[in-house]
Write a protein that holds these residues in place. Structure first.
Motif, PDB file in Angstrom:
ATOM      1  N   TRP A  16      45.309  49.219  26.649  1.00 52.71           N
ATOM      2  CA  TRP A  16      44.707  49.937  27.784  1.00 52.71           C
ATOM      3  C   TRP A  16      43.549  50.800  27.299  1.00 52.71           C
ATOM      4  CZ3 TRP A  16      45.401  50.059  33.040  1.00 52.71           C
ATOM      5  CH2 TRP A  16      44.842  51.132  33.716  1.00 52.71           C
ATOM      6  N   LYS A  34      39.796  50.308  28.730  1.00 52.76           N
ATOM      7  CA  LYS A  34      39.224  51.342  29.599  1.00 52.76           C
ATOM      8  C   LYS A  34      38.438  52.424  28.864  1.00 52.76           C
ATOM      9  CE  LYS A  34      40.849  49.851  33.439  1.00 52.76           C
ATOM     10  NZ  LYS A  34      39.958  49.391  34.466  1.00 52.76           N
ATOM     11  N   HIS A  73      38.588  55.701  25.803  1.00 50.04           N
ATOM     12  CA  HIS A  73      39.481  56.852  25.667  1.00 50.04           C
ATOM     13  C   HIS A  73      38.801  57.992  24.918  1.00 50.04           C
ATOM     14  CE1 HIS A  73      40.288  56.007  21.365  1.00 50.04           C
ATOM     15  NE2 HIS A  73      40.112  54.751  21.740  1.00 50.04           N
ATOM     16  N   LYS A 133      47.068  58.070  33.510  1.00 49.14           N
ATOM     17  CA  LYS A 133      46.836  56.737  34.080  1.00 49.14           C
ATOM     18  C   LYS A 133      47.957  56.350  35.032  1.00 49.14           C
ATOM     19  CE  LYS A 133      48.981  53.766  30.618  1.00 49.14           C
ATOM     20  NZ  LYS A 133      48.794  52.683  29.699  1.00 49.14           N
TER      21      LYS A 133
END
Length: 180
Positions: A101, A105, A107, A125
């Motif tokens: 993830w 996405k 971070h 999330k």
């Protein structure tokens, strides 16, 4: 990851032929077909997974480069959904792919040291709420999407794999082909 799905429509000929098979064979045909489609999607997703480059080697990452590509994903039968719906998911493994993830996405990079009085904020999330923790933000790692592009690229091949698997079952188990 983003929940993305696709639905196959317009397979009337296969559907009519499939109805001539016993119910157990119909279910087996659909299970095998959906699993084959998920395998194609997994191949496309894994093909697009970025591998950490040498410049990052000094950073303290828990896994060696390429772990996400080698061991990060698997195919699991769906547990949620309507009663008579068969589905399979391509999922990130808990042991090796837990950070998928973050790669998809992007971070924040945060120091592990606790600084007196300093806190950083992040958005959960799961709940979407903003939370804060002690520490200092060192920067942001840009997103490198691979899952959604892999799904979009493999959708056509997955549908063909599903059609071919169902057709194989129909041809193999037609009443004309079964010896008595």
């Amino acid at each position: 990851m983003e929940l993305t799905q696709f639905e196959i429509k317009g397979l009337k000929e296969l559907d009519e032929e499939l109805k001539n098979l016993p119910l157990k064979l119909q279910k087996k045909a659909f299970q095998d077909a959906m699993k084959e489609g998920a395998r194609v999607i997994k191949e496309e997703v894994v093909k697009r997974v970025p591998i950490r480059v040498k410049e990052w080697e000094g950073a303290n990452y828990g896994r060696p480069p390429g772990t996400l590509k080698r061991k990060g994903f698997s195919i699991m039968k769906s547990k949620k959904g309507a009663k008579n719906v068969i589905g399979y998911n391509v999922v990130a493994n808990k042991k090796y792919g837990w950070y998928a993830w973050w790669v998809e996405k992007g971070h924040q990079r945060v120091s592990k040291k606790k600084f007196k009085g300093e806190r950083y904020s992040y958005k959960s999330k799961y709940t979407g709420k903003t939370k804060s923790r002690p520490g200092r933000v060192l920067g942001f790692t840009q997103a490198k999407p691979f899952a959604v592009p892999g799904l979009k690229a493999g959708a056509g091949r997955a549908i063909e794999a599903i059609k071919n698997t169902i057709a194989k079952y129909i041809n193999e188990y037609k009443p004309d082909n079964i010896r008595r």
